[in-house]
Design an enzyme around this catalytic site. Structure first.
Site, PDB file in Angstrom:
ATOM      1  NE  ARG A 160      -1.220  63.226  11.624  1.00  0.00           N
ATOM      2  CZ  ARG A 160      -2.368  62.861  12.027  1.00  0.00           C
ATOM      3  NH1 ARG A 160      -2.928  63.996  12.772  1.00  0.00           N
ATOM      4  NH2 ARG A 160      -2.448  61.481  12.250  1.00  0.00           N
ATOM      5  CD  GLU A 161      -2.162  61.571  17.544  1.00  0.00           C
ATOM      6  OE1 GLU A 161      -3.232  61.706  15.970  1.00  0.00           O
ATOM      7  OE2 GLU A 161      -2.464  61.938  17.494  1.00  0.00           O
ATOM      8  CG  HIS A 201      -2.448  63.640   8.447  1.00  0.00           C
ATOM      9  ND1 HIS A 201      -3.296  64.787   9.187  1.00  0.00           N
ATOM     10  CD2 HIS A 201      -3.169  63.239   8.711  1.00  0.00           C
ATOM     11  CE1 HIS A 201      -4.224  64.123   9.400  1.00  0.00           C
ATOM     12  NE2 HIS A 201      -4.011  62.828   9.334  1.00  0.00           N
ATOM     13  NE  ARG A 220      -4.535  58.419   5.111  1.00  0.00           N
ATOM     14  CZ  ARG A 220      -4.673  59.355   6.122  1.00  0.00           C
ATOM     15  NH1 ARG A 220      -4.352  58.749   7.155  1.00  0.00           N
ATOM     16  NH2 ARG A 220      -4.950  60.185   6.744  1.00  0.00           N
ATOM     17  CB  THR A 251     -10.867  60.182  16.355  1.00  0.00           C
ATOM     18  OG1 THR A 251     -10.767  59.681  15.112  1.00  0.00           O
ATOM     19  CG2 THR A 251      -9.837  60.875  16.438  1.00  0.00           C
ATOM     20  CG  HIS A 296      -4.254  57.477  13.478  1.00  0.00           C
ATOM     21  ND1 HIS A 296      -2.664  57.715  13.189  1.00  0.00           N
ATOM     22  CD2 HIS A 296      -5.273  57.892  14.466  1.00  0.00           C
ATOM     23  CE1 HIS A 296      -3.067  58.719  14.135  1.00  0.00           C
ATOM     24  NE2 HIS A 296      -4.276  58.816  14.588  1.00  0.00           N
ATOM     25  CG  HIS A 330      -6.200  58.982  19.608  1.00  0.00           C
ATOM     26  ND1 HIS A 330      -4.973  59.580  19.388  1.00  0.00           N
ATOM     27  CD2 HIS A 330      -5.860  58.755  17.925  1.00  0.00           C
ATOM     28  CE1 HIS A 330      -4.709  60.302  19.052  1.00  0.00           C
ATOM     29  NE2 HIS A 330      -5.641  60.339  17.663  1.00  0.00           N
ATOM     30  CG  HIS A 360      10.263  34.500  38.003  1.00  0.00           C
ATOM     31  ND1 HIS A 360       9.527  35.400  36.395  1.00  0.00           N
ATOM     32  CD2 HIS A 360       8.817  33.775  38.268  1.00  0.00           C
ATOM     33  CE1 HIS A 360       7.552  35.159  36.866  1.00  0.00           C
ATOM     34  NE2 HIS A 360       7.744  34.556  38.405  1.00  0.00           N
TER      35      HIS A 360
END
Ligand code: HCA
Ligand code: CU
Length: 391
Positions: free
Chosen positions: A14-15, A74, A134, A168, A195, A197, A292
């Protein structure tokens, strides 16, 4: 906090479809869904069936695959979209409405009472169909807090399963996310989804803070793909959660699949997996400086919070450079089955450093110097034995 009780809502389909380079055909979507299901995400979110006829057909196809993961779609907060969505066979519907003053003024032009009325109408309709529902407010962090809480209270009262907070535009920082989720936790009884961004690089930290504050569901996408530079990446969230509780994350997800998932989606959207990607980036388990390398060889936990073996990967010690140390070179000599004393390894290490100051080395250069020094020692040893026999 819900760090022990959370669910991932995987939104690559979706996104992720809103990513500039994304164009998934039906088979590719089914393969992504299959991989994510095998990985063990709790939910997969797909594009609205109202987006296009093919989007609707793909949603129906994936809902019929019989996956363990729940299938969500959605939609806008609109009865027509909700009607279409309940016919697809999805397990649940994520409804979204823009609540910020900017969106109210420049996008849909609706006021808060209107938003609440349509939310109630749509939620009640979806619940009557027996599906999970939702309600989320787009651009939550630039919405008025009183407006937001008024809306969430109203939808919680009628039994919405989850409310969603959406960053968003990627404007929120971890502390703001924590505060908003904590406030909301005190106001609603239902589950809370976040959610986020990634415009300012906070998407993983924000998601983690949301969980700490009581959120129950986190949206992700593979590699973080989405609108602009995307959202919380699946691998990044998994890495963060693993650092918090490795055993819980190992027990819940099929971690070695992550690499295949990242590579598959990267290929489909025509990007490389970034070198610094969480877990699957090509330098994620590469150690370089001599200090390291020495500690890692003694005990990998010194410089690793993620065990590559849990992800089906292996660590790499980079030895061909001027920062190298004799412990790492000794390990390389052992890999080549060259028996060299510590003092011999130290001599070769100095040679390697001297050469590295003059040019960029490869592992072949290191191996050559080790082998050459080893043969010189063997030759010298032989000469000595011959001399001893002659005497
Ligand atoms: C968008 C919508 C959304 C929705 C998030 C949600 C966002 O594309 O603008 O439903 O919770 O970021 O607000 O992805
Ligand atoms: Cu989004």
């Amino acid at each position: 906090m819900s760090l022990e009780r959370f669910a991932i809502i995987e939104s690559t389909l979706r996104e992720g479809e809103q990513f500039a380079n994304a164009f998934f055909d039906s088979d590719q979507k089914a393969e992504i869904a299959r991989l994510l299901d095998a990985f063990g995400v709790e939910y997969i979110e797909l594009t609205s069936p109202a987006a296009s006829p093919q989007s609707c057909a793909d949603l129906e196809r994936i809902a019929r695959l019989g996956l363990k993961t729940k299938i969500l779609t959605h939609v806008r907060c609109h009865l027509d979209d909700a009607r279409l969505a309940v016919e697809t066979g999805a397990d649940g519907i994520d409804v979204v409405f823009g609540t910020s003053s900017l969106l109210r003024e420049f996008s849909h032009g609706k006021d808060i009472p209107y938003i609440i009325d349509s939310a109630i109408e749509v939620i009640e309709f979806i619940k009557r169909q027996g599906l999970e529902v939702r309600f989320s407010s787009e651009d939550s962090f630039r919405s008025d807090l009183v407006d937001l809480l008024t809306i969430y209270r109203a939808v919680d009262k009628i039994g919405v399963h989850r409310v969603g907070i959406a960053d968003t535009v990627g404007v929120a920082n971890p502390r703001q996310v924590y505060d908003l989720v904590k406030t909301l936790r005190g106001v609603v009884n239902c589950d809370i989804e976040f959610h986020g961004h990634n415009d300012t690089g906070c998407a993983v930290a924000n998601a983690f803070c949301a969980l700490e504050a009581g959120a129950t569901h986190i949206d992700t996408s593979v590699l973080g793909i989405g609108e602009r530079n995307g959202i919380t990446p699946l691998g990044g969230l998994v890495a963060r959660l693993y650092a918090h509780n490795p055993a819980a994350v190992r027990g819940r997800y099929n971690l070695p699949l992550l690499r295949e998932i990242d590579n598959y989606v990267a290929g489909l959207v025509d990007v490389d997996v970034p070198f610094n990607n969480y877990i699957t980036g090509f330098t994620a388990f590469t150690h370089k400086a001599g200090i390291h390398a020495k500690a890692i060889l003694n005990n990998p936990s010194t410089y690793e919070i993620l065990d590559p073996a849990d992800f089906g990967l292996s660590r790499y010690i980079h030895v061909a450079h001027r920062l190298t140390g004799w412990n790492a070179i000794k390990e390389r000599a052992e890999q080549l089955q060259l028996s060299l004393s510590d003092s011999a390894v130290k001599v070769v290490t100095s040679q390697i450093k001297a050469l590295a100051d003059r040019k960029r080395l490869t592992l072949d250069d290191v191996d050559f110097l080790l082998r050459e020094y080893h043969s010189q020692l063997v030759a010298a040893d032989m000469a000595e034995s011959i001399e001893a026999v002659d005497r």
